[in-house]
Scaffold this motif. Sequence first.
Motif, PDB file in Angstrom:
ATOM      1  N   ASP A   1     -16.276  -1.614   2.062  1.00  8.89           N
ATOM      2  CA  ASP A   1     -15.888  -2.561   2.270  1.00  8.89           C
ATOM      3  C   ASP A   1     -14.056  -2.447   2.282  1.00  8.89           C
ATOM      4  OD1 ASP A   1     -17.860  -2.315   4.240  1.00  8.89           O
ATOM      5  OD2 ASP A   1     -18.584  -4.087   3.173  1.00  8.89           O
TER       6      ASP A   1
ATOM      7  N   GLY B   1     -18.974   0.596   7.748  1.00 10.70           N
ATOM      8  CA  GLY B   1     -19.211  -0.426   9.361  1.00 10.70           C
ATOM      9  C   GLY B   1     -17.871  -0.399   8.639  1.00 10.70           C
ATOM     10  N   HIS B   2     -16.904  -0.082   9.504  1.00 12.35           N
ATOM     11  CA  HIS B   2     -15.332   0.206   9.416  1.00 12.35           C
ATOM     12  C   HIS B   2     -14.387  -0.153  10.462  1.00 12.35           C
ATOM     13  CE1 HIS B   2     -15.529   4.011   7.314  1.00 12.35           C
ATOM     14  NE2 HIS B   2     -16.037   3.386   6.548  1.00 12.35           N
TER      15      HIS B   2
ATOM     16  N   THR C   1     -20.363  -6.101   7.788  1.00 16.63           N
ATOM     17  CA  THR C   1     -20.333  -5.508   8.799  1.00 16.63           C
ATOM     18  C   THR C   1     -21.218  -4.764   9.770  1.00 16.63           C
ATOM     19  OG1 THR C   1     -17.762  -4.961   8.626  1.00 16.63           O
ATOM     20  CG2 THR C   1     -18.710  -3.958  10.935  1.00 16.63           C
TER      21      THR C   1
ATOM     22  N   ARG D   1     -20.612 -11.045   1.530  1.00 20.21           N
ATOM     23  CA  ARG D   1     -19.863 -10.073  -0.119  1.00 20.21           C
ATOM     24  C   ARG D   1     -19.846 -10.692  -0.854  1.00 20.21           C
ATOM     25  NH1 ARG D   1     -16.173  -6.924   4.240  1.00 20.21           N
ATOM     26  NH2 ARG D   1     -17.438  -5.798   5.922  1.00 20.21           N
TER      27      ARG D   1
HETATM   28 MG    MG Z   1     -17.132  -1.529   5.894  1.00 17.89          MG
END
Ligand code: MG
Length: 429
Positions: A13, A40-41, A300, A306
């Motif tokens: 991330d 997860g971009h 995401t 996080r």
């Molecule tokens: Mg990510």
Amino acid sequence: MSSVIVLGAQWGDEGKGKIVDYLAQQADVVVRYSGGSNAGHTVVVNDIAYKLRLLPSGVLFKEKFNVLGNGVVINPGVVLQEIAGMKEKGISCENLVISDRAHVVLPYHQRLDELQEAALGDKKIGTTKGGIGPCYMDKVARVGIRMCDLMEPETFAAKLKVNLEVKNAIITKIYGGEPFDYDTVLQEYLGYAEQLRPHVVDTGVVLDEAFADEKKVLFEGAQATFLDIDHGTYPYVTSSNPTAGNASVGAGIGPRFIDHCVGVVKAYTSRVGEGPFMTELHDTDGPGHTIRETGHEYGTVTGRPRRIGWLDAFMLRYSARVNSLDYLAITRLDILDQMPKIKMCVGYKMGDEVIKRIPASLNVLAKCEPIYEEFEGWMTDISGIRKYEELPENARKYLERLSEVAGVELGIVSVGPNREQTIVLKELF
Ligand code: MG
Ligand code: GDP
Ligand code: IMO
């Protein structure tokens, strides 16, 4: 020929999607070489956020070629959902190719991921529960099902039959879970096969041709160096190799085709899931809390908060060595805009001894303490700045020290999620 790997230098991330999208403006091909839908971009263009899991971050450009290499594990349902979502936004995904050697994630992988995690109790990894680990387990155990098998209905039916018998036995007898019905899974996946067929090719050959035509190729890392199965904080890692060496293996090309490697670094540190985190901040109303809320640091894929900590520049030194990093791309510097004081870890010590290397043993690592340096914040909104010299002096001091400890030059500094919020110090292509 020109090719660049963009990969995570921390625990994921870092903003790889943003950097890949930015560099993709000058590239012809974008290739994912590892991981799967655990990634997860987020790519933001004109304030519209595109959340990508399996699709390479080059899909937003109609004219670029996008490749899911053999090292990626493909969840067909997720890819098709993503393609459908992109089509709704006017992006066709016609230029997407998927390796016929890539392994397929099946529903039993997902269920086993959940059951294995539950069985680990407080020793759980904190996976994304996408079946990524179990799919790679099957690949290594030589019982996996590849995209080429899925393209042959009879082969797929036969392999599924054998696998499902074994997996159902494990699911029910070891974990007491619910088994799968063979026909239901078979029909679901044969349906996916027909929809994906136009995309499935030998992607190694596609890339070979791209290099022969002097195309510019970007390798998009997923996960990150410290989540690497070999180089990360094992066992609190993912089940593949996000590090640079695997760009070659996972894309099916020889290593001489790779020119440069960029390590993406968040201006602080975050981690989702369990495992060691030297610079973690545990406060509920201090800097950790401020960074999490200012930076909306929630996953995401999973929505999990996080874990947040100060930047660990000592980790970056390790990343630099493992990946042969040429440049750093620092992201989210703007998130620190209103922090009066900022700390950076520049080394570890064990008792009074300053250690030179990050230990492999998590027991030894647990005995280490970070050595911090404190920096004055810049207390200025930097999100509109586009030139390095125009950054506040305190921000430059922070970046330059980071680069010094990591032993890697700065290539890019990102000051916001949008494409144009990017300061370039080194042209990479
Ligand atoms: Mg990510
Ligand atoms: P990835 O998995 O490495 O691609 O990173 P994620 O997309 O999971 O998380 C990074 C988040 O930060 C995304 O929401 C990006 O849009 C956002 N982002 C990337 N660069 C910057 C930046 O420089 N500033 C800010 N504020 N956000 C950024
Ligand atoms: P991107 O590409 C952050 C973490 C999980 C867990 C561990 C193993 O968006 O940076 P897995 O499902 O892979 O078996 O989970 O790895 N993890 C990530 N953390 N970013 C990611 O991807 C991640 N992909 C996996 O949280 O700790």
